[in-house]
Write an enzyme that holds these catalytic residues in place. Structure first.
Site, PDB file in Angstrom:
ATOM      1  N   HIS A   1       0.827  -1.200   0.000  1.00  0.00           N
ATOM      2  CA  HIS A   1       0.000   0.000   0.000  1.00  0.00           C
ATOM      3  C   HIS A   1       0.868   1.260   0.000  1.00  0.00           C
ATOM      4  CE1 HIS A   1      -3.719  -2.228   0.995  1.00  0.00           C
ATOM      5  NE2 HIS A   1      -4.322  -1.114   0.630  1.00  0.00           N
TER       6      HIS A   1
ATOM      7  N   ASP B   1      -7.770   4.425   0.276  1.00  0.00           N
ATOM      8  CA  ASP B   1      -6.476   4.245  -0.404  1.00  0.00           C
ATOM      9  C   ASP B   1      -6.250   5.311  -1.460  1.00  0.00           C
ATOM     10  OD1 ASP B   1      -5.922   2.075   1.145  1.00  0.00           O
ATOM     11  OD2 ASP B   1      -5.965   0.601  -0.472  1.00  0.00           O
TER      12      ASP B   1
ATOM     13  N   ASP C   1      -9.291   0.851  -3.831  1.00  0.00           N
ATOM     14  CA  ASP C   1      -8.530   0.182  -2.769  1.00  0.00           C
ATOM     15  C   ASP C   1      -7.648  -0.877  -3.418  1.00  0.00           C
ATOM     16  OD1 ASP C   1      -7.775  -0.943  -0.232  1.00  0.00           O
ATOM     17  OD2 ASP C   1      -9.709  -0.302   0.583  1.00  0.00           O
TER      18      ASP C   1
END
Length: 267
Positions: free
Chosen positions: A18, A145, A162
């Protein structure tokens, strides 16, 4: 060619990946070099260091995977960083407990607005079950995100997105890539309650847009839906259609209905 297919899973790996996606500048003139630089800067732990070349390859392929017709068959690489709001943290106010707003209200409103046969129809049954009669009040907080902007500044099309590093292959699959088709993606979405997460995120985005862009006439219309990127199944331009990306387009009245309910309006 699926460089990320056998990469070790787990929360730590997901968190590291991420962070890489958050910092990649898709406007960089040499995207592969940019991915390489960010991976080598951010991936320092022993668990992933030996896999760095495979990760660089896999992330670059994911960025060049068509995202499907709802997102204009764009790729993440083609959406410049100036049209991506990464790691949007939010706090969203909810009315007092006396209004009896429940998590299951998300399911009831969803059932009202989706057409027959919608891919979320079965999930509505889950979300309206009495086990989701959990009271909401005070503040809901979270972190999206990335919000991607397509369309134009005057008529933005915003997508809640995401990145998911879940490994979905199972014994008996004909091919690894088959594990990232729509049916398996939806099973993973429902199992982890990602649609509920996305509905909360979309409502927060609707309120944010209402605050930041008051000149728009219909804020609910501009929050188009959500798209979850299962990066192990995103393998570049040759990715089979409907693979690796789960996208859902929201009925236009959904976000205002959800926001009004969280503010205490009756169902």
């Amino acid at each position: 060619h699926m460089p990320l297919a056998r990469l070790v899973g787990g929360t730590y790996v997901g968190k590291v990946l991420h962070e890489v996606y958050e910092h990649i500048d898709t406007s960089a003139p040499d995207l592969k070099a940019e991915v390489d630089a960010q991976c080598r800067r951010l991936i320092t732990g022993a668990l992933l260091r030996d896999e760095i070349d495979r990760i660089i390859d896999g992330i670059h392929l994911s960025l060049t995977t068509p995202l499907g017709p709802n997102l204009g068959n764009e790729t993440l690489a083609a959406i410049g960083s100036d049209h991506r709001l990464a790691e949007l943290n939010f706090e969203m106010a909810v009315t007092e407990l006396t209004a009896e707003v429940r998590v299951s209200d998300f399911g009831r409103i969803l059932r009202d607005v989706i057409p027959a046969g919608d891919v979320l129809s079965d999930y509505v049954d889950t979300l309206t079950h009495e086990s989701f009669d959990i009271g909401l009040a005070g503040l809901i907080n979270g972190s999206i995100d990335a919000v991607l902007q397509l369309g134009t500044d005057d008529n933005p099309q915003l997508w809640i997105t995401d990145y998911k590093s879940n490994r979905l292959d199972q014994d008996g699959d004909d091919t690894l890539i088959a594990a990232y088709g729509q049916e398996r993606l939806f099973e993973a979405m429902a199992h982890h309650h990602y649609p509920l997460q996305a509905l909360i995120y979309g409502t927060a985005m609707y309120r944010y847009l209402r605050w930041r862009a008051p000149q728009l006439s219909n804020h609910s219309h501009h929050v188009k839906g959500f798209s979850y990127f299962f990066i192990r199944g995103m393998v570049g331009p040759t990715t089979p259609p409907n693979t690796g990306v789960f996208t859902w387009q929201a009925p236009p009245e959904l976000w205002q209905r959800l926001s009004d309910r969280l503010a205490g309006d009756a169902l």
